[in-house]
Motif scaffolding. Structure first.
Motif, PDB file in Angstrom:
ATOM      1  N   VAL A  52       0.904  -1.060   0.009  1.00  0.00           N
ATOM      2  CA  VAL A  52      -0.020   0.123  -0.208  1.00  0.00           C
ATOM      3  C   VAL A  52       0.876   1.300   0.233  1.00  0.00           C
ATOM      4  N   PHE A  53       1.953   0.995   0.699  1.00  0.00           N
ATOM      5  CA  PHE A  53       2.797   2.375   0.808  1.00  0.00           C
ATOM      6  C   PHE A  53       3.636   2.794  -0.394  1.00  0.00           C
ATOM      7  N   VAL A  54       3.995   1.528  -1.143  1.00  0.00           N
ATOM      8  CA  VAL A  54       4.582   1.707  -2.460  1.00  0.00           C
ATOM      9  C   VAL A  54       3.398   2.391  -3.614  1.00  0.00           C
ATOM     10  N   SER A  55       2.183   1.782  -3.324  1.00  0.00           N
ATOM     11  CA  SER A  55       1.173   2.279  -4.218  1.00  0.00           C
ATOM     12  C   SER A  55       0.823   3.655  -4.096  1.00  0.00           C
ATOM     13  N   LEU A  56       0.679   3.821  -2.689  1.00  0.00           N
ATOM     14  CA  LEU A  56       0.448   5.172  -2.358  1.00  0.00           C
ATOM     15  C   LEU A  56       1.624   6.204  -2.990  1.00  0.00           C
TER      16      LEU A  56
END
Length: 818
Positions: A52-56
């Motif tokens: 999620v962090f990377v996607s964000l």
């Protein structure tokens, strides 16, 4: 090892232990699996958070890039770039910086000769690494990579957008601060704490921003410093008893600079959720164990109840209660066990009854035995002690039972004992009276609530019953009894004393030929006096206080006098005439009997020598005791007496009893054979009262056999006695022995003996024992009249006239020792 009192407890404990072990075996792996699952969930959460962090970041980068591209596509901006209008470029950058919330914004031309930025980004524009960083950001963005950098000690994400006219003439660079806002945004999406830490040449690892509390963040800084270089995708640390998973991702690494993002997730929430589940399972397990324990206890109790009942029944059997039969209600192993116990109970009952019969009953007569009689008297005394009532113990002995048993057979004797026992039982006075057989020919009767008068009337009643001959095996036999009586509480306070005193009275009855005697202390005194007499006996021999008496003996057929039997009397200076039965038994026990025998042999030889001088060719018989037959010097002593008095061996006869021979048969046989070798005439006295047999006696060198007076006295009234006498005469003649009958008290018996073939006889009808000086007078009268009535005591001058004493038996019998 645990010891259980009940088998149901053992069964319940065993099953409960197994159940608990099974539950624990399930719960422990479950706990391990739950912990492992919690860690997996936490790990999964942090992996998801990372994605999620990377996607964000990618989403933010794309949004910012699109916004920046609007600027790059703006005609006025491109015209300002084309004309190098720095002021317009800076104004446009500043306007877009504020619009898209960028902290850094600047333009860099391809020629690297124009760099224009906002006023707040001087370090980014003109720092030592500003241009290099910008160019690296351009390269990274062209390759699709995210670009982070540390500018002026602060971390930024750099986004580059080309400015085309139509070719790329420059680049717009936008920098967004990596700060708490970004961390909070990530946390809202991932539910993970996020921390940004960086390292610069000026500073060691430090926290830039984070969502966790300060203490945890500081711990993370220290942890990151230790573990960030490790090639691990996930790190685990413990803090305040909680476990945390750490996901460390490098955002920027250049020289001594490093920017890291740390995603941290606690395992504890998952563990708590699963612990709640685990606790619920434990609770359910405990409830299940309790229910199962109750069920196990119920089942074990129901299963073992029949066993417990059998154990209780076995206890009853162990305590001697054999009457209650065990109920068998099942056909399984318990039922078989109950049947086996019933069989065992019945077998034990039968054996116990038999043991009790053997212990307390006389097998022969069916009466109680001595032990049962003593217990019965004891129980009766307990009752009589409270009511203070009297009780009688009567002991009855059958006279001449041994010879009856020996002559007529053991079966006959057994039937006689049964008959006597039944007679006694039928003549008791009350239903609680007791009859027992104490010994071979001895019975006892306990009469409750009887005084001396009632006891003596009962004794007279028995004597009356036995006056008539009894019929045993179709043969009439005369039964004579002796009876001793003791009374409670006059003669004893316990059963032993009463029985002993009754037996003492019985012995006195037998000794005095009295029908019955009631115990009194004088009987004990008589025994003491007898002991006193024994001490005087030695002195009596030395002081010539003994007298020689002679009882005549005749030929039964011709009635010719043959001689006599030498008897003894003791004339005590104070007590007067004492009969031998009062001192001979004790003389035998003390050894004085040898001195008495020596005196008798001496006096007999002296009398015979005197008769020889008077021309009387008669013989005298002297009795020998057991001690005499064990005296190996006796033959020499007798030989000396005979020679010193000028007598031949035929003048003296020696009478020995069966009992004296049986004491030491081998030694007695040697002495007897020596006496026979000397030519002495030997006779067996009182035959029928001992235990010897004719088969044994025929081995001895005896010539004569004397039938005991107890068989002869009543042979005119008792056919059984007559049979015994006849059988004895026939057997003796077959062995070549002369038969002498004692106890002839009337002419009928004398004639009967003559018809039976008896050789010689003696008795009161022929002549009572008389002083030696009167024998010649009797002899003259007997030879002259062939019938004599001699008074032998008229001329005696002793303190006690012998005729005043009732003579009921042969006065001198050394065999009274037996």
């Amino acid at each position: 090892m645990i010891q259980f009192k009940h088998i149901r407890s053992r069964i319940a404990f065993t099953f409960l232990t197994v159940v608990v072990a099974i539950q624990l075996a399930g719960l422990i792996p479950l706990k391990y699996a739950l912990d492992k699952h919690a860690n997996q969930l936490a790990e999964e959460q942090i992996n998801v958070g990372e994605r999620v962090f990377v996607s964000l970041l990618q989403h933010n980068t794309q949004s910012l890039k699109q916004a920046t591209q609007v600027l790059a596509a703006d005609f006025a901006f491109r015209e300002a770039v084309a004309t190098n209008d720095a002021e317009t470029i800076e104004s446009a950058l500043e306007s877009y910086q504020g619009r898209i919330h960028a902290q850094v914004a600047y333009y860099i031309s391809n020629r690297d000769d124009l760099v224009i930025g906002t006023a707040d980004n001087q370090t980014a524009l003109f720092g030592p690494n500003a241009k290099v960083d910008a160019m690296q950001a351009i390269v990274d963005n062209q390759s699709g990579m995210l670009k982070f950098d540390i500018v002026d000690g602060k971390p930024y994400q750099l986004i580059t957008v080309p400015v085309k006219a139509p070719d790329v003439i420059g680049w717009i660079v936008m920098g967004f601060a990596v700060d708490g806002r970004l961390a909070s945004q990530i946390k809202q999406l991932t539910h993970l704490d996020v921390a940004f830490v960086q390292k610069t040449p000026q500073h060691d690892w430090q926290l830039i921003s984070g969502t966790a509390d300060h203490a945890l963040s500081n711990l993370l800084v220290k942890t990151v410093a230790d573990v960030y270089r490790q090639k691990m995708s996930l790190h685990r640390v413990d803090f305040n008893d909680q476990s945390y998973h750490l996901k460390i991702r490098s955002l920027h690494q250049a020289g001594d600079e490093a920017l890291l993002v740390v995603l941290q997730g606690s395992v504890e929430p998952f563990i708590q959720d699963l612990s709640l589940l685990f606790k619920s399972m434990i609770l359910l397990t405990l409830v299940g164990v309790c229910i199962l324990a109750a069920l196990i206890w119920y089942v074990s109790r129901k299963t073992t109840e029949p066993i417990a009942a059998l154990v209780k029944e076995a206890d009853y059997i162990a305590m001697g209660d054999y009457d209650k039969e065990i109920q068998v209600n099942s056909i399984d192993e318990i039922g078989h066990l109950a049947k086996a116990l019933n069989s065992m109970r019945e077998a034990v009952l039968q054996r116990t009854l038999r043991i009790q019969r053997l212990a307390f009953n006389d097998e022969l007569t069916g009466l109680s035995n001595r032990l049962a009689f003593i217990q019965g008297v004891h129980q009766a005394l307990l009752t009589h002690a409270e009511s203070k009532q009297k009780l009688s113990v009567i002991v009855i002995n059958i006279h001449r039972f041994k010879p009856i048993n020996q002559t007529l057979g053991r079966d006959f004797g057994d039937d006689l004992l049964r008959h006597v026992g039944q007679v006694l039982k039928q003549n008791v006075l009350g239903e609680h009276d007791m009859v027992a057989r104490l010994d071979a020919d001895e019975f006892a009767v306990m009469l409750q609530h009887t005084d001396q008068a009632q006891a003596t009337r009962y004794a007279d009643k028995l004597l009356h019953v036995f006056e008539q001959p009894v019929s045993v095996q179709g043969q009439a036999i005369d039964v004579r009894t002796g009876i001793g009586i003791s009374l409670y509480p006059d003669h004893g306070m316990n059963e032993e004393a009463l029985l002993n005193h009754a037996e003492t009275a019985l012995q006195e009855s037998k000794a005095k030929k009295s029908p019955w005697i009631v115990y009194n202390t004088a009987l004990e005194i008589d025994q003491s006096e007898t002991l006193t007499l024994i001490s005087d006996l030695k002195e009596a021999i030395q002081q010539d206080q003994l007298l020689l008496y002679i009882q005549p003996k005749i030929d039964v057929k011709t009635r010719r006098a043959l001689g006599g039997e030498a008897l003894i009397r003791w004339v005590h200076p104070e007590k007067g005439m004492i009969f031998p039965d009062q001192f001979i038994p004790f003389a035998e026990q003390t050894g004085i009997i040898s001195d008495i025998t020596n005196w008798m042999l001496l006096r007999a030889c002296q009398v015979l020598a005197g008769f020889r001088k008077q021309g009387l060719d008669i013989t005298l018989a002297v009795n020998l005791s057991t001690r005499d037959l064990n005296n190996m010097e006796l033959p020499e002593q007798i030989a000396h007496l005979l020679s010193s008095h000028g007598l031949d061996a035929k003048a003296l006869k020696l009478e020995i009893t069966e009992g004296s021979l049986m004491q030491d048969p081998e030694r007695a046989e040697l002495v007897v054979k020596k006496l026979a070798a000397m030519g002495l005439h030997l006779a067996i006295d009182d035959f029928g009262t001992g235990y010897s047999s004719l088969a044994y006696l025929r081995q001895l060198p005896v010539q004569e056999l004397k039938i005991d007076r107890s068989f002869v006295m009543f042979m005119d009234k008792n056919s059984g006695d007559a049979s015994i006498v006849k059988s004895t005469i026939d057997l003796a003649h077959n062995l070549g022995l002369i038969v002498v009958a004692e106890g002839i008290e009337n002419e009928f018996v004398l004639n009967q003996l003559a018809r039976l073939g008896c050789n010689e006889g003696q008795g009161y009808f022929i002549g009572k024992p008389m002083p030696e000086k009167d024998f010649s007078v009797w002899l003259q009268r007997w030879e002259g009249q062939n019938e004599i009535d001699i008074d032998i005591g008229d001329d005696l001058s002793y303190a006690i006239n012998p005729l005043d004493v009732e003579v009921q038996k042969d006065p001198f019998k050394l065999d009274y020792l037996n």
